[in-house]
Design a protein around this motif. Structure first.
Motif, short mmCIF file in Angstrom:
data_model
loop_
_atom_site.label_atom_id
_atom_site.label_comp_id
_atom_site.label_asym_id
_atom_site.label_seq_id
_atom_site.Cartn_x
_atom_site.Cartn_y
_atom_site.Cartn_z
N LEU A 166 78.73 29.05 41.74
CA LEU A 166 78.34 28.40 42.98
C LEU A 166 77.41 27.21 42.76
CD1 LEU A 166 77.73 31.47 45.31
CD2 LEU A 166 79.62 29.84 45.41
N LEU A 167 76.57 27.27 41.74
CA LEU A 167 75.53 26.25 41.55
C LEU A 167 75.79 25.29 40.38
CD1 LEU A 167 72.33 28.42 42.10
CD2 LEU A 167 73.52 26.95 43.73
N ARG A 168 76.89 25.42 39.70
CA ARG A 168 77.11 24.57 38.52
C ARG A 168 77.30 23.11 38.91
NH1 ARG A 168 83.11 26.13 36.26
NH2 ARG A 168 84.23 25.65 38.16
N GLN A 169 76.91 22.24 37.99
CA GLN A 169 77.02 20.80 38.17
C GLN A 169 78.48 20.37 38.01
OE1 GLN A 169 74.35 18.91 38.98
NE2 GLN A 169 73.18 20.80 39.00
N PRO A 170 78.85 19.22 38.56
CA PRO A 170 80.22 18.74 38.34
C PRO A 170 80.44 18.41 36.86
CG PRO A 170 79.01 17.25 39.80
CD PRO A 170 78.09 18.36 39.44
N ALA A 171 81.68 18.54 36.44
CA ALA A 171 82.02 18.24 35.05
C ALA A 171 81.79 16.76 34.76
CB ALA A 171 83.47 18.61 34.76
N LEU A 172 81.28 16.48 33.57
CA LEU A 172 81.04 15.10 33.18
C LEU A 172 82.22 14.58 32.38
CD1 LEU A 172 77.32 15.41 32.03
CD2 LEU A 172 78.18 14.58 34.20
N SER A 173 82.49 13.29 32.52
CA SER A 173 83.52 12.64 31.71
C SER A 173 82.90 11.39 31.09
CB SER A 173 84.73 12.29 32.58
OG SER A 173 84.36 11.41 33.62
N ARG A 174 83.62 10.78 30.20
CA ARG A 174 83.12 9.58 29.53
C ARG A 174 83.87 8.35 30.03
NH1 ARG A 174 79.38 10.14 25.85
NH2 ARG A 174 79.18 12.10 24.76
N CYS A 175 83.12 7.27 30.20
CA CYS A 175 83.73 6.00 30.58
C CYS A 175 84.56 5.50 29.40
CB CYS A 175 82.64 4.99 30.94
SG CYS A 175 83.27 3.32 31.21
#
Length: 179
Positions: free
Chosen positions: A109-118
């Motif tokens: 419920l509280l996890r951050q959105p997944a990160l990607s690389r430019c």
């Protein structure tokens, strides 16, 4: 080696990439926990009545599957928390300490959105960004008038009604600026 890479590409394209995130230690722990529950129900617990064998089989399978699934869930959380650049120690402690899997529910419920690389400057950015905050590289299609995100299949902008076909520049070359 090429077979393994082909297999990984096939499984990633079919949506199984999330399953590949479960670490091997978690899979091994799940197997050990499942086997331990079988030993508990068939060796350690007394079984004087042989007519209760089907019940012991069902209970061993149920509890073994439950605890093995929890071990796999902990392994997934341990990898996913690193991918999202969150505190691994804290979330593993929450998942282990809170009873009945409540810690894992709280994590999801509280996890951050997944990160990607430019692709242009390799800056880590949230996957919901339409432009890279460092180099203004366009990560997703946007309207040429209001610069809000649009789907690639849209004909008109859902926010301002602009005809997206009139945008002469290719989607990769358009960049938002405040000028």
């Amino acid at each position: 080696m090429s077979w393994w890479m082909t297999r990984q590409n096939e499984s990633s394209s079919s949506g199984d990439a999330e399953l590949l995130m479960v670490p091997r230690w978690s899979i091994a722990l799940a197997i050990v926990v499942f086997a331990a529950m079988q030993i508990v129900f068939h060796v350690i617990l007394p079984h004087h009545k042989h007519e209760l064998l089907p019940m012991r089989l069902m209970m061993g399978f149920f509890w073994g599957s439950l605890f093995a699934s929890y071990a796999l869930l902990l392994g997934y959380v341990s990898r996913d928390v690193k991918r999202r650049d969150m505190s691994a120690g804290m979330w593993m402690l929450v998942c282990v300490v809170l009873p009945c899997g409540i810690g894992a529910v709280v994590y999801f419920l509280l996890r951050q959105p997944a990160l990607s690389r430019c692709p242009n400057c390799s800056t880590q950015i949230a996957s919901s960004y339409h432009f890279c905050p460092q180099c203004q590289f366009q990560m997703a299609p946007v309207c040429g008038t209001c610069h809000r995100g649009v789907r690639i299949t849209d004909v008109f902008c859902t926010q301002c009604g602009h005809d997206l076909a009139q945008d002469g520049a290719p989607a990769r070359l358009r960049a938002y600026s405040d000028q």
